[in-house]
Design an enzyme around this catalytic site. Structure first.
Site, short mmCIF file in Angstrom:
data_model
loop_
_atom_site.label_atom_id
_atom_site.label_comp_id
_atom_site.label_asym_id
_atom_site.label_seq_id
_atom_site.Cartn_x
_atom_site.Cartn_y
_atom_site.Cartn_z
N ARG A 1 36.49 36.00 31.68
CA ARG A 1 37.36 35.68 32.82
C ARG A 1 38.80 36.15 32.58
O ARG A 1 39.75 35.50 32.99
CB ARG A 1 37.33 34.17 33.10
CG ARG A 1 35.96 33.61 33.42
CD ARG A 1 35.35 34.23 34.68
NE ARG A 1 34.01 33.76 34.89
CZ ARG A 1 32.91 34.36 34.44
NH1 ARG A 1 33.00 35.50 33.78
NH2 ARG A 1 31.73 33.84 34.66
N SER B 1 34.49 27.62 41.31
CA SER B 1 34.76 26.89 40.06
C SER B 1 36.25 26.68 39.88
O SER B 1 37.03 27.64 39.92
CB SER B 1 34.20 27.66 38.86
OG SER B 1 32.79 27.74 38.92
N GLU C 1 40.83 27.91 36.52
CA GLU C 1 40.47 29.22 37.04
C GLU C 1 41.20 29.47 38.36
O GLU C 1 41.58 30.60 38.66
CB GLU C 1 38.95 29.30 37.24
CG GLU C 1 38.41 30.69 37.43
CD GLU C 1 36.89 30.74 37.27
OE1 GLU C 1 36.24 31.30 38.17
OE2 GLU C 1 36.38 30.24 36.26
#
Length: 298
Positions: free
Chosen positions: A165, A214, A284
């Site tokens: 990520r 998320s 995130e």
């Protein structure tokens, strides 16, 4: 220049959360020249700039954003087919899931597990989006970017330093387009695979409500959703926002939520998981327009 930029544009309709105030300034450039002119204007006006794709990984405050929002929906070039050398070039503004579907229908294997991830190709590259066994960087050849000096450059995949990520080589740069190289796959098998993936997402995720997907990244060796659920926070509500009963790493807008409602639940989940398990959850979702006191206060 000001004629191509709008004032006080509502941001909520442009985000997956359907939450947020207005952008002080907003522009949706249709060309590279327009984009560069907008960036130069913002620099001259000493304005903060945020590049908006599909608005799927961002939460704007209820006050909005006191700067310039550049919406790259016009940078959505996609030929819909492979080049002769098995490469596929696509614009940063192309929506990820429809593009993945087109690659699968063309018999291409390499990004099929990303089906159902919301957002644009550019946004997916900047966060190295992934699911199941795939990350978007695995089939990537190069990325065309606009640098902080407003120069167009080609970056090879090895220059970017992709991690979980994370795409450090893209920080401070604006993704314009990307080139991928795919393997040839059996189309019927690939189609069956994406249908299965979409069904699994529907079964496990609260897709019927607005959300950013998320909220937290996956901590090493565990899952944010499991930790939040084990901390007893599944179903916790604040105003019109809720930590989803279906998946605890989703905070949903189930009833005209405000940004402050969502922020409260983000902070509550992070604090409780830290207290119970000693794990620091990393966000995130990108938070914009909030004060330091709002972000860091209890």
């Amino acid at each position: 220049m000001k004629g191509t930029i709008q004032d006080n544009v509502p941001l909520a309709p442009m985000t997956a959360y359907r939450i947020g105030g207005c952008a002080r300034y907003y522009s949706s450039p249709g060309s590279l020249d327009e984009l560069i002119r907008s960036l130069r204007w913002a620099e001259a006006e000493n304005l903060q700039v945020f590049i908006l794709g599909a608005g799927t990984n961002v939460l704007f405050s209820d006050r909005g954003f006191d700067g310039l929002i550049l919406h790259l929906r016009g940078f959505n070039y996609d030929p819909g087919k492979l080049n002769q050398d098995n490469t596929w070039e696509v614009g940063a503004g192309a929506m990820l899931t429809p593009w993945v579907r087109r690659t699968v229908w063309a018999g291409c294997s390499g990004v099929e597990d990303l089906i159902g991830i919301p957002g644009t190709v550019g946004g997916a590259l900047c966060m190295n989006a992934g699911a199941y066994s795939q990350e978007i960087c695995q089939s990537l050849v190069s990325v065309e970017v606009l640098t902080e000096e407003l120069e167009v450059k080609q970056l090879k995949v090895e220059d970017i330093g992709f991690a979980y990520r994370h795409a450090p080589g893209l920080k401070g740069k604006l993704v314009l387009s990307a080139k991928f190289r795919f393997e040839t796959g059996e189309r019927d098998r690939l189609i069956a695979g994406i249908r299965d993936t979409i069904q699994r997402r529907r079964n496990r995720q609260p897709l019927e409500f607005p959300s950013c997907g998320s909220v937290f990244k996956r901590p090493a060796g565990d899952y944010a959703g499991r930790l939040i659920e084990e901390a007893g926070l599944k179903g916790l509500t604040c105003g019109g926002a809720q930590i989803s009963q279906k998946h605890a790493n989703f905070i949903i807008n189930y009833k005209s939520a405000k940004a402050e409602d969502v922020l409260y639940l983000i902070k509550a989940a992070g604090k409780k998981v830290k207290e119970e398990f000693g794990v620091t959850l990393e966000r995130e979702v990108i938070l914009l327009g909030f004060t330091e006191e709002e972000l860091n206060g209890t």
